[in-house]
Design a protein around this motif. Structure first.
Motif, PDB file in Angstrom:
ATOM      1  N   UNK A 222       0.808  -1.212   0.000  1.00  0.00           N
ATOM      2  CA  UNK A 222       0.000   0.000   0.000  1.00  0.00           C
ATOM      3  C   UNK A 222       0.838   1.256   0.000  1.00  0.00           C
ATOM      4  N   UNK A 223       1.891   1.282   0.824  1.00  0.00           N
ATOM      5  CA  UNK A 223       2.782   2.434   0.852  1.00  0.00           C
ATOM      6  C   UNK A 223       3.892   2.323  -0.163  1.00  0.00           C
ATOM      7  N   UNK A 224       4.706   1.256  -0.039  1.00  0.00           N
ATOM      8  CA  UNK A 224       5.841   1.033  -0.934  1.00  0.00           C
ATOM      9  C   UNK A 224       5.864  -0.429  -1.356  1.00  0.00           C
ATOM     10  N   UNK A 225       6.059  -0.658  -2.651  1.00  0.00           N
ATOM     11  CA  UNK A 225       6.257  -2.002  -3.193  1.00  0.00           C
ATOM     12  C   UNK A 225       7.603  -2.024  -3.896  1.00  0.00           C
ATOM     13  N   UNK A 226       8.508  -2.903  -3.446  1.00  0.00           N
ATOM     14  CA  UNK A 226       9.845  -3.001  -4.032  1.00  0.00           C
ATOM     15  C   UNK A 226      10.098  -4.439  -4.449  1.00  0.00           C
ATOM     16  N   UNK A 227      10.427  -4.640  -5.736  1.00  0.00           N
ATOM     17  CA  UNK A 227      10.698  -5.977  -6.240  1.00  0.00           C
ATOM     18  C   UNK A 227      11.940  -5.934  -7.124  1.00  0.00           C
ATOM     19  N   UNK A 228      12.785  -6.936  -6.991  1.00  0.00           N
ATOM     20  CA  UNK A 228      14.017  -6.983  -7.774  1.00  0.00           C
ATOM     21  C   UNK A 228      15.224  -6.911  -6.861  1.00  0.00           C
ATOM     22  N   UNK A 229      16.356  -6.524  -7.425  1.00  0.00           N
ATOM     23  CA  UNK A 229      17.604  -6.484  -6.667  1.00  0.00           C
ATOM     24  C   UNK A 229      17.993  -5.073  -6.252  1.00  0.00           C
ATOM     25  N   UNK A 230      17.053  -4.187  -6.202  1.00  0.00           N
ATOM     26  CA  UNK A 230      17.338  -2.807  -5.843  1.00  0.00           C
ATOM     27  C   UNK A 230      17.382  -2.589  -4.341  1.00  0.00           C
ATOM     28  N   UNK A 231      17.610  -1.321  -3.962  1.00  0.00           N
ATOM     29  CA  UNK A 231      17.678  -0.918  -2.554  1.00  0.00           C
ATOM     30  C   UNK A 231      16.764   0.276  -2.337  1.00  0.00           C
ATOM     31  N   UNK A 232      15.961   0.200  -1.298  1.00  0.00           N
ATOM     32  CA  UNK A 232      15.123   1.323  -0.890  1.00  0.00           C
ATOM     33  C   UNK A 232      15.586   1.772   0.487  1.00  0.00           C
ATOM     34  N   UNK A 233      16.005   3.033   0.601  1.00  0.00           N
ATOM     35  CA  UNK A 233      16.422   3.618   1.873  1.00  0.00           C
ATOM     36  C   UNK A 233      15.345   4.595   2.342  1.00  0.00           C
TER      37      UNK A 233
END
Length: 648
Positions: A222-233
């Motif tokens: 709902x807030x953040x969706x992260x998929x793959x080999x990335x980085x979310x800070x």
């Protein structure tokens, strides 16, 4: 003739210098002067102008996309709405604003500059803004804007508020608000895919929703969706009031959904997010769901999130580390109130250091923490220097539930921690067991070391239920309903004499032993890990036992020798102008000798200093996210409460 050729050569050289040297890139700056959504007449000529001679946001982005260099777009106060309709292309021709080169956008403030997909919520067909960098290193910085009113209706895709995709993209959002966006599958607020690096500094992700979706795609993030080999800070930011409400059974991660890759949550709050579904599982994980990824939570608060299962932090087949954080008041209608460490077919590890897991609830099992494994995989839970208190369930494991099912192997290692004040039907403090199911029987182990399990409640096994393995120097008050074999330094059947749950000079809630507590000075220095620091960051040991040998307390906190009559405590709150407590603000107290101590505020803005010498003049300063506070000078002559700091 030679002089003429020489003149031409000099002119060319001067031209190279004027445009940042031959072969170098040209960085352009554009100032938007119209809210209209119009296209640039000639992208790449270095001039931002539409057919009316004005510079719109779309025209500026198209021009910058066509140029080499690090371009800057100045976006004055106002609302900039996507009006050109199209078919979800990524060339900035229509629909959302598309960035695919190095661009910085500077707004006038998140409360003044709005990039929006429609004039009102719930009416758009695309998101406001997207960064698309398929296979190149792209650097994008967005400052001081709000992204709102996105509504992405393509099944299987997401990012109703903002999307970043591609390889090696580096995107930073500073003082950005992403709110009031409606997703139809993945990432109502933010969608990150591929292997980008996305950094949020002092941001707010709020009120983004997925509602009553139909289709074949899972619903998540709902807030953040992260998929793959990335980085979310996520730094000094808040993710709140994001919701998933779906007819799809696969519905998870109302706050954050991480699949592979890494999320770093630092000095941030993730709270009041919720997930419900009318499908088979009725919604999983209101807070943050880590699937096969790496999740690091530091100096943060995960609070008041709601789900059918696994309300706070859920890890499956991944690795999660929680440092100096609070997981509190999360609620699951079925199981997993606070933290869940789970395995599918791959091992999973959750490590908790110097943290508080308090007041979480689950109706059927696992009020505070669940550690469970299946299918022969290993689930490892490590709890160090932490407090687990006030968690409740009607079923198994008020504080910690450790169980195996379908041949999983589970181990919980608990060291220098305090488990108190939890309640359950079975195992108020700790429940360790296996479900009787078909297939191979897995192993289940709880290792208890230097810890306290006391003052918990259950119909069966108030403190422990099942086999608990001592690694020495523990205190377990009530062993009925479980199996606990005393080893070196263990004590059973006695009250630990704990003080009230509070900050006690730390930044996360903890129990400080009373002066007469049997926990004090029980572990010799250097023995069984005695040394280092306690939950609050206080050195272990702080003093010596009755024989003059340095010794540590059992449990999560050390108690120094009784302070002199000339020392007192200073407590208070750090508040916003509206009176809301500000979490993770740092209060600095400088004494007359120039020595400075620090305290970090709790979830609701409270701080505390103990053993403050009286008759001294102290300087107090506060740093707190986006707030500024005036320094306060105070002479301390007695116990000082309500020394509050209010943001202007």
């Amino acid at each position: 003739m030679k002089k003429f050729l020489y003149f031409l050569m000099r002119l060319a050289l001067l031209g190279c210098i004027a445009f940042a040297a031959c072969g170098a890139v040209f960085a352009a700056s554009f100032t938007v002067n119209t809210p209209d959504d119009t296209q640039d007449v000639s992208p790449g000529d270095g001039i931002c102008t539409d057919s009316n001679g004005r510079c719109s946001l779309r025209a500026a982005i198209s021009e910058a996309n066509s140029l080499s260099g690090d371009d800057v777009i100045t976006l004055p106060a106002g609302a900039y709405t996507t009006l050109l309709t199209g078919s979800h292309e990524n060339a900035n021709a229509s629909g959302d604003f598309d960035i695919n080169s190095n661009i910085t956008i500077n707004g006038a403030g998140s409360g003044d500059t709005f990039i929006q997909a429609a004039g009102t919520a719930g009416t758009a067909t695309e998101r406001p803004l997207q960064v698309s960098a398929a296979s190149i290193a792209t650097i994008v910085v967005i400052n001081n804007v709000t992204l709102r009113y996105g509504r992405y209706v393509v099944d299987g895709f997401g990012g109703a508020g903002f999307q970043v995709e591609g390889t090696d993209a580096n995107v930073t959002l500073n003082n950005v608000v992403i709110r009031d966006n409606q997703g139809f599958a993945l990432g109502a607020g933010i969608y990150a895919t591929g292997s980008p690096t996305l950094t949020l500094n002092n941001c707010l992700v709020a009120n983004n929703n997925v509602n009553l979706i139909t289709g074949n795609s899972p619903v998540a993030g709902g807030g953040i969706y992260s998929i793959g080999n990335g980085t979310v800070n996520v730094n000094n930011s808040t993710i709140t009031n994001n919701n998933l409400n779906s007819t799809i059974s696969s519905t998870f991660g109302a706050g954050i959904q991480l699949i592979d890759g890494t999320v770093n949550l630092i000095n941030s709050t993730l709270g009041n997010n919720s997930v419900t579904a009318s499908g088979g599982n009725n919604g999983i994980c209101g807070g943050v769901f880590n699937l096969r990824g790496t999740l690091n939570i530091t100096n943060s608060n995960i609070t008041h999130n709601i789900a059918f299962m696994d309300a706070g932090v859920l890890t499956i087949n991944g690795n999660t580390t929680i440092n100096n954080s609070t997981i509190a008041n999360n609620s699951a209608k079925y199981m997993g109130g606070g933290i869940v460490n789970n395995t599918g077919s791959v091992g999973s590890t959750t490590t908790i250091n110097n943290s508080a897991i308090v007041n979480n609830s689950a109706l059927d099992e696992g009020g505070g923490i669940i550690n469970t494994g299946a299918n022969g995989a290993n689930a490892v839970l490590n709890v160090n220097n932490s407090t687990i208190s006030g968690n409740t369930t009607d079923g198994y494991g008020g504080g910690i539930e450790n169980f195996t099912i379908r041949g999983g192997n589970v181990v919980a290692n608990i060291n220098f921690s305090t488990i108190a004040g939890n309640s359950a039907g079975y195992g108020g403090g700790i429940a360790n067991f296996r479900y009787i199911t078909e297939g191979e029987i897995g192993t289940r182990i709880v290792n208890l070391k230097n810890s306290v399990v006391a003052n918990n409640y259950a119909d069966t096994g108030p403190d422990i239920w099942g086999i608990i393995t001592s690694q020495s120097y523990n205190l377990v008050e009530n062993t009925s309903g479980g199996t606990f074999v005393n080893t070196t330094g263990d004590e059973t059947g006695i009250d630990p004499s704990l003080g009230a749950l509070g900050l006690n000079g730390g930044t996360t809630l903890n129990y400080l032993p009373n002066p007469d507590s049997p926990l004090i000075d029980r572990i010799p220095n250097g023995v069984n890990g005695c040394g280092g620091f306690d939950q609050r960051g206080v050195s272990r040991p702080t003093d010596s036992d009755n024989n003059g040998v340095a010794a540590c307390e059992k449990g999560s906190t050390e108690r120094a020798s009784a302070p002199t009559a000339a020392s007192v405590s200073v407590t208070g709150r750090v508040l916003s102008s509206s009176g809301r407590g500000i979490a993770n603000a740092v209060v600095a107290m400088t004494d007359p000798g120039g020595n400075t101590r620090f305290a970090r505020t709790s979830t609701f803005g409270y701080y505390r200093f103990d053993d403050v010498q009286v008759s001294g003049t102290y300087i107090f300063t506060v740093s707190g996210k986006r707030y500024e506070f005036a320094a306060t000078v105070r002479t301390i002559t007695e116990e000082t409460n309500n020394l509050n700091f209010v943001a202007p």
